[in-house]
Design an enzyme around this catalytic site. Structure first.
Site, short mmCIF file in Angstrom:
data_model
loop_
_atom_site.label_atom_id
_atom_site.label_comp_id
_atom_site.label_asym_id
_atom_site.label_seq_id
_atom_site.Cartn_x
_atom_site.Cartn_y
_atom_site.Cartn_z
N TYR A 1 2.93 1.71 -3.43
CA TYR A 1 2.07 1.55 -4.64
C TYR A 1 1.20 3.01 -4.47
O TYR A 1 0.96 3.59 -5.54
CB TYR A 1 0.81 0.71 -4.42
N HIS A 2 0.70 3.56 -3.37
CA HIS A 2 0.08 4.76 -3.24
C HIS A 2 1.02 5.82 -3.72
O HIS A 2 0.56 6.69 -4.35
CB HIS A 2 -0.33 4.92 -1.71
N HIS A 3 2.13 5.89 -3.20
CA HIS A 3 3.13 7.09 -3.67
C HIS A 3 3.37 7.15 -5.14
O HIS A 3 3.34 8.24 -5.56
CB HIS A 3 4.57 6.75 -2.95
N VAL A 48 -0.22 8.17 -6.97
CA VAL A 48 -0.63 9.42 -6.76
C VAL A 48 0.14 10.45 -7.51
O VAL A 48 -0.25 11.46 -8.22
CB VAL A 48 -0.55 9.90 -5.30
N LEU A 52 0.76 -1.20 -0.08
CA LEU A 52 0.06 -0.09 0.09
C LEU A 52 0.90 1.21 0.14
O LEU A 52 0.35 2.20 -0.76
CB LEU A 52 -1.02 -0.17 1.19
#
Length: 271
Positions: free
Chosen positions: A149-151, A154, A146
């Site tokens: 992947y989020h970094h 975004v 998470l």
């Protein structure tokens, strides 16, 4: 933007403007982003190589403490996020109050005035925030999917969306600034060994989860508006990417929330 659409509305009247906000030339950065938004992919590749290469190197080395550096890093991002939230939230509230919800998610007038500067800062900050993971790697903490992947997603989505001046970015920006204001303040306090109730950690994850739910709701609203043939400054392609991104975040944050706060402790120990 469609020239036939009335975008005048009633802008938020800021009682005070900083020099850098008043003199910010948004068009210059916009042109730069049109030409260079794909650099976000390069930054992402470098990021992945560094963090996973760094993990391999750190397997043979003792972990670093880095509390002081982490406190400074998180404190800087906390102050930045608080400032961003304080300067952008009033414009969002005014856009809803004076022009309605549909206006707030479909007309990108936030690229004018004070909020245009903070939209720029929000965009470039996604590169700076990649540095969060360096501390995880060097301190040999758990690096979950998470997080990285989020970094990456975004960063790529924000840079891509800036070139189209997507209207719902007004909401996405304010929500992100607000959540990060609380989150990075919490990180800074933890790094300084200041006691923070465990409930705050749960509150932050709850805020993140609500942010993802709101993102999905806004995307659904825009889909319905566009299907009616009404104006909304977001392409179907961008809407598709945004929906995929927010829904995947919702699943991942919901899973994280469940494992962190709802799973019985004995099950956790077994895992």
């Amino acid at each position: 933007m469609d020239p036939t659409v009335d975008v005048s509305g009633v802008a938020h009247n800021y009682s005070f403007m900083f020099h850098f906000e008043r003199n910010w030339e948004e068009s210059t950065f916009w042109k730069y982003m049109i030409e260079r938004w794909t650099d976000s992919f390069l930054y992402s590749v470098i990021y992945v190589v560094l963090i996973f290469g760094g993990r391999q190197i750190m397997k043979r080395r003792p972990k670093f403490d880095l509390r002081t550096a982490l406190a400074m890093w998180s404190g800087t991002l906390a102050v930045f996020s608080i400032a961003g939230a304080v300067r952008t939230l009033p414009e969002l509230v005014s856009s809803i109050k004076n022009n309605g919800m549909q206006y707030s998610i479909c007309v990108p007038t936030y690229f004018n005035g004070v909020t245009s500067f903070w939209a720029f800062m929000f965009t470039v900050s996604k590169v700076y925030e990649l540095g969060d993971t360096i501390f995880i790697v060097l301190r040999k903490q758990q690096l979950i999917f998470l997080h990285w992947y989020h970094h990456i997603t975004v960063l790529c989505y924000v840079w891509y969306s800036y070139t189209d001046h997507t209207a719902p970015g007004r909401w996405f920006m304010v929500m992100n600034y607000t959540v990060h204001a609380v989150m990075y303040t919490y990180y800074a306090m933890r790094a300084l060994k200041i006691h923070v109730p465990k409930q705050i950690n749960m509150l932050i994850t709850s805020m993140q989860l609500m942010q993802m739910i709101m993102g999905c709701i806004i995307n659904y609203m825009i889909y319905n508006i566009k299907n009616k043939g009404e104006f909304c400054q977001q392409t179907y392609t961008n809407l598709r990417y945004s929906t995929m991104m927010y829904f995947s975040y919702f699943i991942l944050f919901a899973h994280f929330f469940y494992n962190s706060y709802l799973t019985p402790k004995n099950v956790k120990k077994g895992q």
